[in-house]
Design a protein around this motif. Structure first.
Motif, PDB file in Angstrom:
ATOM      1  N   VAL A 112      13.609 -11.508 -23.734  1.00 16.58           N
ATOM      2  CA  VAL A 112      12.406 -11.114 -22.997  1.00 16.58           C
ATOM      3  C   VAL A 112      12.849 -10.584 -21.635  1.00 16.58           C
ATOM      4  O   VAL A 112      13.423 -11.325 -20.826  1.00 16.58           O
ATOM      5  CB  VAL A 112      11.442 -12.303 -22.818  1.00 16.58           C
ATOM      6  N   ARG A 113      12.601  -9.310 -21.411  1.00 17.15           N
ATOM      7  CA  ARG A 113      12.990  -8.689 -20.144  1.00 17.15           C
ATOM      8  C   ARG A 113      11.868  -8.837 -19.116  1.00 17.15           C
ATOM      9  O   ARG A 113      10.699  -8.917 -19.469  1.00 17.15           O
ATOM     10  CB  ARG A 113      13.330  -7.214 -20.350  1.00 17.15           C
ATOM     11  N   LYS A 114      12.265  -8.848 -17.845  1.00 17.04           N
ATOM     12  CA  LYS A 114      11.258  -8.956 -16.792  1.00 17.04           C
ATOM     13  C   LYS A 114      10.343  -7.727 -16.816  1.00 17.04           C
ATOM     14  O   LYS A 114      10.777  -6.616 -17.117  1.00 17.04           O
ATOM     15  CB  LYS A 114      11.916  -9.071 -15.410  1.00 17.04           C
ATOM     16  N   TYR A 115       9.083  -7.954 -16.484  1.00 16.44           N
ATOM     17  CA  TYR A 115       8.089  -6.878 -16.467  1.00 16.44           C
ATOM     18  C   TYR A 115       8.394  -5.933 -15.314  1.00 16.44           C
ATOM     19  O   TYR A 115       8.661  -6.351 -14.188  1.00 16.44           O
ATOM     20  CB  TYR A 115       6.696  -7.478 -16.302  1.00 16.44           C
ATOM     21  N   MET A 116       8.352  -4.630 -15.606  1.00 14.01           N
ATOM     22  CA  MET A 116       8.651  -3.612 -14.602  1.00 14.01           C
ATOM     23  C   MET A 116       7.368  -2.891 -14.190  1.00 14.01           C
ATOM     24  O   MET A 116       6.457  -2.719 -14.997  1.00 14.01           O
ATOM     25  CB  MET A 116       9.670  -2.610 -15.142  1.00 14.01           C
ATOM     26  N   TYR A 117       7.324  -2.472 -12.947  1.00  9.20           N
ATOM     27  CA  TYR A 117       6.148  -1.787 -12.410  1.00  9.20           C
ATOM     28  C   TYR A 117       6.606  -0.870 -11.270  1.00  9.20           C
ATOM     29  O   TYR A 117       7.790  -0.855 -10.909  1.00  9.20           O
ATOM     30  CB  TYR A 117       5.122  -2.809 -11.902  1.00  9.20           C
ATOM     31  N   ASP A 118       5.688  -0.119 -10.706  1.00  9.01           N
ATOM     32  CA  ASP A 118       6.021   0.830  -9.641  1.00  9.01           C
ATOM     33  C   ASP A 118       5.164   0.595  -8.413  1.00  9.01           C
ATOM     34  O   ASP A 118       4.011   0.147  -8.503  1.00  9.01           O
ATOM     35  CB  ASP A 118       5.828   2.271 -10.120  1.00  9.01           C
ATOM     36  N   ILE A 119       5.740   0.923  -7.265  1.00  6.54           N
ATOM     37  CA  ILE A 119       4.985   0.984  -6.013  1.00  6.54           C
ATOM     38  C   ILE A 119       5.233   2.354  -5.398  1.00  6.54           C
ATOM     39  O   ILE A 119       6.164   3.069  -5.802  1.00  6.54           O
ATOM     40  CB  ILE A 119       5.400  -0.128  -5.027  1.00  6.54           C
ATOM     41  N   ARG A 120       4.408   2.723  -4.440  1.00  6.76           N
ATOM     42  CA  ARG A 120       4.648   3.991  -3.750  1.00  6.76           C
ATOM     43  C   ARG A 120       4.264   3.853  -2.286  1.00  6.76           C
ATOM     44  O   ARG A 120       3.530   2.940  -1.897  1.00  6.76           O
ATOM     45  CB  ARG A 120       3.874   5.127  -4.401  1.00  6.76           C
ATOM     46  N   SER A 121       4.783   4.779  -1.485  1.00  4.38           N
ATOM     47  CA  SER A 121       4.490   4.810  -0.050  1.00  4.38           C
ATOM     48  C   SER A 121       4.758   6.231   0.425  1.00  4.38           C
ATOM     49  O   SER A 121       5.117   7.107  -0.374  1.00  4.38           O
ATOM     50  CB  SER A 121       5.377   3.807   0.692  1.00  4.38           C
ATOM     51  N   VAL A 122       4.611   6.459   1.715  1.00  2.00           N
ATOM     52  CA  VAL A 122       4.965   7.774   2.254  1.00  2.00           C
ATOM     53  C   VAL A 122       6.456   8.005   2.049  1.00  2.00           C
ATOM     54  O   VAL A 122       7.246   7.056   1.983  1.00  2.00           O
ATOM     55  CB  VAL A 122       4.607   7.877   3.753  1.00  2.00           C
ATOM     56  N   ASP A 123       6.850   9.268   1.935  1.00  6.63           N
ATOM     57  CA  ASP A 123       8.269   9.586   1.721  1.00  6.63           C
ATOM     58  C   ASP A 123       9.079   9.402   2.993  1.00  6.63           C
ATOM     59  O   ASP A 123      10.246   8.993   2.944  1.00  6.63           O
ATOM     60  CB  ASP A 123       8.413  11.026   1.218  1.00  6.63           C
ATOM     61  N   SER A 124       8.471   9.740   4.141  1.00  5.03           N
ATOM     62  CA  SER A 124       9.167   9.633   5.423  1.00  5.03           C
ATOM     63  C   SER A 124       8.135   9.578   6.548  1.00  5.03           C
ATOM     64  O   SER A 124       6.954   9.889   6.336  1.00  5.03           O
ATOM     65  CB  SER A 124      10.114  10.826   5.634  1.00  5.03           C
ATOM     66  N   LEU A 125       8.587   9.189   7.723  1.00  3.21           N
ATOM     67  CA  LEU A 125       7.709   9.119   8.891  1.00  3.21           C
ATOM     68  C   LEU A 125       8.414   9.728  10.097  1.00  3.21           C
ATOM     69  O   LEU A 125       9.637   9.583  10.261  1.00  3.21           O
ATOM     70  CB  LEU A 125       7.359   7.670   9.219  1.00  3.21           C
ATOM     71  N   GLU A 126       7.621  10.419  10.922  1.00  5.77           N
ATOM     72  CA  GLU A 126       8.123  10.907  12.200  1.00  5.77           C
ATOM     73  C   GLU A 126       7.156  10.437  13.277  1.00  5.77           C
ATOM     74  O   GLU A 126       5.977  10.794  13.279  1.00  5.77           O
ATOM     75  CB  GLU A 126       8.230  12.431  12.208  1.00  5.77           C
ATOM     76  N   LEU A 127       7.666   9.612  14.181  1.00  9.03           N
ATOM     77  CA  LEU A 127       6.844   9.025  15.231  1.00  9.03           C
ATOM     78  C   LEU A 127       7.393   9.393  16.596  1.00  9.03           C
ATOM     79  O   LEU A 127       8.559   9.786  16.732  1.00  9.03           O
ATOM     80  CB  LEU A 127       6.834   7.490  15.106  1.00  9.03           C
ATOM     81  N   VAL A 128       6.561   9.235  17.574  1.00  7.92           N
ATOM     82  CA  VAL A 128       6.986   9.369  18.967  1.00  7.92           C
ATOM     83  C   VAL A 128       7.129   7.963  19.533  1.00  7.92           C
ATOM     84  O   VAL A 128       6.307   7.076  19.230  1.00  7.92           O
ATOM     85  CB  VAL A 128       5.965  10.187  19.786  1.00  7.92           C
ATOM     86  N   TYR A 129       8.155   7.758  20.319  1.00  8.59           N
ATOM     87  CA  TYR A 129       8.376   6.428  20.881  1.00  8.59           C
ATOM     88  C   TYR A 129       7.111   5.923  21.563  1.00  8.59           C
ATOM     89  O   TYR A 129       6.472   6.637  22.342  1.00  8.59           O
ATOM     90  CB  TYR A 129       9.535   6.438  21.887  1.00  8.59           C
ATOM     91  N   GLY A 130       6.768   4.694  21.238  1.00  3.13           N
ATOM     92  CA  GLY A 130       5.552   4.102  21.789  1.00  3.13           C
ATOM     93  C   GLY A 130       4.508   3.850  20.718  1.00  3.13           C
ATOM     94  O   GLY A 130       3.598   3.038  20.912  1.00  3.13           O
ATOM     95  N   ALA A 131       4.660   4.563  19.579  1.00  2.44           N
ATOM     96  CA  ALA A 131       3.710   4.373  18.486  1.00  2.44           C
ATOM     97  C   ALA A 131       4.084   3.120  17.695  1.00  2.44           C
ATOM     98  O   ALA A 131       5.242   2.934  17.328  1.00  2.44           O
ATOM     99  CB  ALA A 131       3.696   5.592  17.579  1.00  2.44           C
ATOM    100  N   GLU A 132       3.109   2.270  17.441  1.00  2.75           N
ATOM    101  CA  GLU A 132       3.360   1.066  16.655  1.00  2.75           C
ATOM    102  C   GLU A 132       3.492   1.405  15.178  1.00  2.75           C
ATOM    103  O   GLU A 132       2.798   2.277  14.668  1.00  2.75           O
ATOM    104  CB  GLU A 132       2.219   0.055  16.844  1.00  2.75           C
ATOM    105  N   LEU A 133       4.391   0.700  14.509  1.00  2.42           N
ATOM    106  CA  LEU A 133       4.551   0.851  13.056  1.00  2.42           C
ATOM    107  C   LEU A 133       3.462   0.015  12.376  1.00  2.42           C
ATOM    108  O   LEU A 133       3.375  -1.194  12.603  1.00  2.42           O
ATOM    109  CB  LEU A 133       5.934   0.373  12.632  1.00  2.42           C
ATOM    110  N   THR A 134       2.644   0.647  11.574  1.00  5.60           N
ATOM    111  CA  THR A 134       1.536  -0.055  10.925  1.00  5.60           C
ATOM    112  C   THR A 134       1.594   0.138   9.408  1.00  5.60           C
ATOM    113  O   THR A 134       2.241   1.057   8.903  1.00  5.60           O
ATOM    114  CB  THR A 134       0.184   0.480  11.434  1.00  5.60           C
TER     115      THR A 134
END
Length: 227
Positions: A112-134
């Motif tokens: 019995v193999r472990k169940y596999m699944y997928d997640i996704r998110s943005v590919d990349s981020l470009e921020l200016v210093y001072g912006a909080e990571l959310t």
């Protein structure tokens, strides 16, 4: 057993009676059954007779199939979910008459193999210093609602504790944010992660003043004059 064959003459006064003893061995009837030798399945697949391809190959014998496994958590695996790992199932056909019948039995190796699944998110981020990571900037999404768990965020390029990554202000430069989905049941579900490149640009300080001045000697230079 001993079978005695005796010839009884009609005229027993003048003819002897002759007999022969014949040894007879009656072997137990071997109950034959069939099922697959092995199974390779994913967690969440229910064990069924169709999956095992159970068949009765002998003549009609009273009784019914029984199923067992070496898994302590699932001793009777039929219509159940086996945990991830390697298991041995036993398919047997016991008979009430154990004197004359040998019960049928087959072993099935199950992975019995472990169940596999997928997640996704943005590919990349470009921020200016001072912006909080959310979390809204990262936009991580779980694509399979069957898997309970939570997202864990970390920065693998900067010394920031995972618990403080969200809401943190990253220094200028290039970073890698790791998004990990931690399933509640890590024994039966894989852990999935995505690495997101993040570029933090230096904050550009902007000031304003007049481009030029045309004044008469004796005029003092002031902040008001320079605006």
């Amino acid at each position: 057993h001993i079978i005695r064959v005796l010839y009884q003459p009609t005229d027993s006064d003048n003819y002897i009676t002759v007999e022969i003893d014949i040894p007879v061995t009656v072997l137990q009837y071997v109950t034959e059954i069939y099922c697959v030798d092995s199974l390779d399945i994913v967690y969440g697949t229910m064990i069924t007779t169709e999956l095992l391809e159970v068949q009765f190959l002998s003549a009609k014998i009273d009784g019914e199939f029984e199923y067992s496994s070496d898994c302590i958590a699932c001793p009777n695996p039929l219509e159940k979910l086996l945990p991830a790992g390697d298991h041995v199932l036993t398919v047997s056909f016991p008979t009430p008459d154990t004197v004359n019948y040998i019960p049928g039995e087959r072993k099935v190796n199950v992975t019995v193999r472990k169940y596999m699944y997928d997640i996704r998110s943005v590919d990349s981020l470009e921020l200016v210093y001072g912006a909080e990571l959310t979390t809204s900037l990262i936009d991580a999404q779980m694509l399979d609602d069957k898997v309970e768990g939570c997202f864990v965020y970390s920065c693998i390029s900067t010394l920031i504790e995972p618990s403080s990554v969200i809401g943190a202000i990253l220094p200028a430069g290039d970073h890698i944010i790791r998004v990990l989905y931690q399933p509640t049941d890590s024994d039966n579900y894989i852990t999935v992660e995505i690495d997101i490149p993040v570029t933090v640009l230096q904050y550009v300080t902007e000031i304003y003043c007049v481009d030029s001045l045309d004044i008469v000697y004796g005029t003092m230079i002031t902040t008001e004059l320079l605006e």
